[in-house]
Motif scaffolding. Structure first.
Motif, PDB file in Angstrom:
ATOM      1  N   ALA A  93      23.681  36.372  90.306  1.00 48.48           N
ATOM      2  CA  ALA A  93      23.830  37.758  89.880  1.00 48.48           C
ATOM      3  C   ALA A  93      25.203  38.250  90.294  1.00 48.48           C
ATOM      4  CB  ALA A  93      22.747  38.628  90.513  1.00 48.48           C
ATOM      5  N   GLN A  94      25.855  38.920  89.409  1.00 50.99           N
ATOM      6  CA  GLN A  94      27.177  39.455  89.681  1.00 50.99           C
ATOM      7  C   GLN A  94      27.043  40.963  89.879  1.00 50.99           C
ATOM      8  OE1 GLN A  94      29.939  39.072  86.418  1.00 50.99           O
ATOM      9  NE2 GLN A  94      31.384  37.992  87.724  1.00 50.99           N
ATOM     10  N   PRO A  95      27.525  41.488  90.995  1.00 53.62           N
ATOM     11  CA  PRO A  95      27.437  42.937  91.181  1.00 53.62           C
ATOM     12  C   PRO A  95      28.148  43.661  90.039  1.00 53.62           C
ATOM     13  CG  PRO A  95      28.298  41.856  93.164  1.00 53.62           C
ATOM     14  CD  PRO A  95      28.190  40.815  92.085  1.00 53.62           C
ATOM     15  N   SER A  96      27.599  44.821  89.635  1.00 53.68           N
ATOM     16  CA  SER A  96      28.164  45.544  88.493  1.00 53.68           C
ATOM     17  C   SER A  96      29.615  45.937  88.722  1.00 53.68           C
ATOM     18  CB  SER A  96      27.321  46.776  88.171  1.00 53.68           C
ATOM     19  OG  SER A  96      27.308  47.649  89.282  1.00 53.68           O
ATOM     20  N   ALA A  97      29.999  46.165  89.963  1.00 56.96           N
ATOM     21  CA  ALA A  97      31.382  46.533  90.244  1.00 56.96           C
ATOM     22  C   ALA A  97      32.339  45.376  89.978  1.00 56.96           C
ATOM     23  CB  ALA A  97      31.518  47.005  91.681  1.00 56.96           C
ATOM     24  N   ALA A  98      31.828  44.160  90.034  1.00 60.38           N
ATOM     25  CA  ALA A  98      32.688  42.997  89.836  1.00 60.38           C
ATOM     26  C   ALA A  98      32.869  42.657  88.359  1.00 60.38           C
ATOM     27  CB  ALA A  98      32.108  41.790  90.575  1.00 60.38           C
ATOM     28  N   ARG A  99      32.045  43.202  87.486  1.00 60.24           N
ATOM     29  CA  ARG A  99      32.179  42.924  86.054  1.00 60.24           C
ATOM     30  C   ARG A  99      33.467  43.530  85.520  1.00 60.24           C
ATOM     31  NH1 ARG A  99      26.378  44.928  84.894  1.00 60.24           N
ATOM     32  NH2 ARG A  99      25.202  43.244  85.846  1.00 60.24           N
ATOM     33  N   SER A 100      34.087  42.822  84.610  1.00 60.74           N
ATOM     34  CA  SER A 100      35.322  43.307  84.006  1.00 60.74           C
ATOM     35  C   SER A 100      34.990  44.187  82.809  1.00 60.74           C
ATOM     36  CB  SER A 100      36.168  42.114  83.564  1.00 60.74           C
ATOM     37  OG  SER A 100      37.292  42.565  82.865  1.00 60.74           O
ATOM     38  N   ARG A 101      35.530  45.379  82.792  1.00 61.51           N
ATOM     39  CA  ARG A 101      35.323  46.296  81.668  1.00 61.51           C
ATOM     40  C   ARG A 101      36.671  46.807  81.195  1.00 61.51           C
ATOM     41  NH1 ARG A 101      29.976  49.887  82.852  1.00 61.51           N
ATOM     42  NH2 ARG A 101      28.671  48.121  83.395  1.00 61.51           N
ATOM     43  N   ALA A 102      36.804  46.862  79.895  1.00 59.42           N
ATOM     44  CA  ALA A 102      38.028  47.421  79.327  1.00 59.42           C
ATOM     45  C   ALA A 102      38.002  48.935  79.488  1.00 59.42           C
ATOM     46  CB  ALA A 102      38.143  47.051  77.856  1.00 59.42           C
ATOM     47  N   LYS A 103      39.122  49.482  79.865  1.00 61.93           N
ATOM     48  CA  LYS A 103      39.209  50.931  79.999  1.00 61.93           C
ATOM     49  C   LYS A 103      39.398  51.533  78.615  1.00 61.93           C
ATOM     50  CE  LYS A 103      41.001  50.981  84.647  1.00 61.93           C
ATOM     51  NZ  LYS A 103      42.033  51.463  85.548  1.00 61.93           N
ATOM     52  N   PRO A 104      38.673  52.603  78.320  1.00 64.52           N
ATOM     53  CA  PRO A 104      38.850  53.231  77.006  1.00 64.52           C
ATOM     54  C   PRO A 104      40.226  53.874  76.887  1.00 64.52           C
ATOM     55  CG  PRO A 104      37.403  54.550  78.390  1.00 64.52           C
ATOM     56  CD  PRO A 104      37.706  53.286  79.150  1.00 64.52           C
ATOM     57  N   VAL A 105      40.709  53.891  75.682  1.00 65.76           N
ATOM     58  CA  VAL A 105      41.980  54.547  75.394  1.00 65.76           C
ATOM     59  C   VAL A 105      41.680  55.763  74.530  1.00 65.76           C
ATOM     60  CG1 VAL A 105      44.216  54.329  74.256  1.00 65.76           C
ATOM     61  CG2 VAL A 105      43.256  52.382  75.490  1.00 65.76           C
ATOM     62  N   ILE A 106      42.101  56.913  74.966  1.00 68.34           N
ATOM     63  CA  ILE A 106      41.905  58.142  74.208  1.00 68.34           C
ATOM     64  C   ILE A 106      43.267  58.633  73.745  1.00 68.34           C
ATOM     65  CG2 ILE A 106      41.134  60.540  74.292  1.00 68.34           C
ATOM     66  CD1 ILE A 106      39.085  59.638  76.418  1.00 68.34           C
ATOM     67  N   ARG A 107      43.368  58.843  72.445  1.00 68.54           N
ATOM     68  CA  ARG A 107      44.610  59.364  71.871  1.00 68.54           C
ATOM     69  C   ARG A 107      44.316  60.707  71.236  1.00 68.54           C
ATOM     70  NH1 ARG A 107      45.302  53.732  69.698  1.00 68.54           N
ATOM     71  NH2 ARG A 107      46.675  52.751  71.204  1.00 68.54           N
ATOM     72  N   GLU A 108      45.176  61.637  71.454  1.00 69.61           N
ATOM     73  CA  GLU A 108      45.036  62.944  70.843  1.00 69.61           C
ATOM     74  C   GLU A 108      46.086  63.113  69.754  1.00 69.61           C
ATOM     75  OE1 GLU A 108      45.401  65.602  74.174  1.00 69.61           O
ATOM     76  OE2 GLU A 108      43.237  65.564  74.516  1.00 69.61           O
ATOM     77  N   HIS A 109      45.683  63.769  68.690  1.00 72.28           N
ATOM     78  CA  HIS A 109      46.578  64.036  67.566  1.00 72.28           C
ATOM     79  C   HIS A 109      46.533  65.528  67.285  1.00 72.28           C
ATOM     80  CE1 HIS A 109      46.914  59.729  66.665  1.00 72.28           C
ATOM     81  NE2 HIS A 109      45.645  59.686  67.036  1.00 72.28           N
ATOM     82  N   LYS A 110      47.672  66.183  67.275  1.00 66.91           N
ATOM     83  CA  LYS A 110      47.738  67.635  67.063  1.00 66.91           C
ATOM     84  C   LYS A 110      47.570  67.958  65.585  1.00 66.91           C
ATOM     85  CE  LYS A 110      50.155  71.786  68.381  1.00 66.91           C
ATOM     86  NZ  LYS A 110      48.951  72.535  68.552  1.00 66.91           N
ATOM     87  N   ILE A 111      46.579  68.771  65.301  1.00 70.57           N
ATOM     88  CA  ILE A 111      46.321  69.224  63.936  1.00 70.57           C
ATOM     89  C   ILE A 111      47.404  70.238  63.556  1.00 70.57           C
ATOM     90  CG2 ILE A 111      44.665  70.446  62.465  1.00 70.57           C
ATOM     91  CD1 ILE A 111      42.477  69.299  64.394  1.00 70.57           C
ATOM     92  N   PRO A 112      47.977  70.101  62.368  1.00 68.16           N
ATOM     93  CA  PRO A 112      49.089  70.988  61.982  1.00 68.16           C
ATOM     94  C   PRO A 112      48.753  72.486  61.979  1.00 68.16           C
ATOM     95  CG  PRO A 112      48.986  69.114  60.499  1.00 68.16           C
ATOM     96  CD  PRO A 112      47.764  69.058  61.368  1.00 68.16           C
ATOM     97  N   ALA A 113      47.585  72.882  61.494  1.00 72.30           N
ATOM     98  CA  ALA A 113      47.245  74.307  61.400  1.00 72.30           C
ATOM     99  C   ALA A 113      47.026  74.899  62.783  1.00 72.30           C
ATOM    100  CB  ALA A 113      45.993  74.503  60.550  1.00 72.30           C
TER     101      ALA A 113
END
Length: 144
Positions: free
Chosen positions: A8-28
């Motif tokens: 069993a591998q502790p959950s902290a040791a599992r490799s997880r990709a960090k999410p990438v959040i991008r914001e886009h400014k709406i013109p109006a």
């Protein structure tokens, strides 16, 4: 686990990709984006409830197109793909349901119930668009 041959591998040791959040400014300015759906064209279509527009974001190009509704202050809040391949949206303050093509042509349809405040909208299994009339405690159907 002892004796099972499985470690069993502790959950902290599992490799997880960090999410990438991008914001886009709406013109109006003050667009107040609300509800977004992926259109049949692969673009993100959304309501600009503060600007009385329907917005379209092309994620590949990173560009916006905006389509003004005929009446200001109509407050679009719900949007969905219809069985006809167009996008259908509600206008809570305008008391209308609208249709926009992928090219941006807009048609509007009055809701028969006065001041019903149409908001949520979805494509039903029957091919019609169904929407809630939040101020009137009703569900309505539109036949594309």
């Amino acid at each position: 686990m002892p004796g099972s041959g499985v470690s069993a591998q502790p959950s902290a040791a599992r490799s997880r990709a960090k999410p990438v959040i991008r914001e886009h400014k709406i013109p109006a300015a003050d667009s107040k984006p609300y509800i977004a759906v992926e259109g049949p064209d692969g673009n993100l279509w959304f309501c600009e409830s503060g600007a009385s527009k329907i917005g379209c974001f092309d994620p590949d190009a990173g560009t916006f197109r905006e389509f003004a509704l005929p009446a200001g202050g109509s407050m679009p809040v719900g949007i969905s793909i219809g069985g006809d391949g167009n996008l259908w949206f509600t206008q809570k303050e305008g008391n209308r349901v609208g249709r926009i093509t992928l090219e941006g042509a807009i048609a509007e349809f009055a809701v028969p119930t006065a001041n019903s405040g149409p908001d949520g909208i979805v494509l039903g299994p029957d091919g019609n668009v169904w929407f809630s009339e939040g101020n009137a405690d009703r569900i309505a159907r539109g036949d594309p």
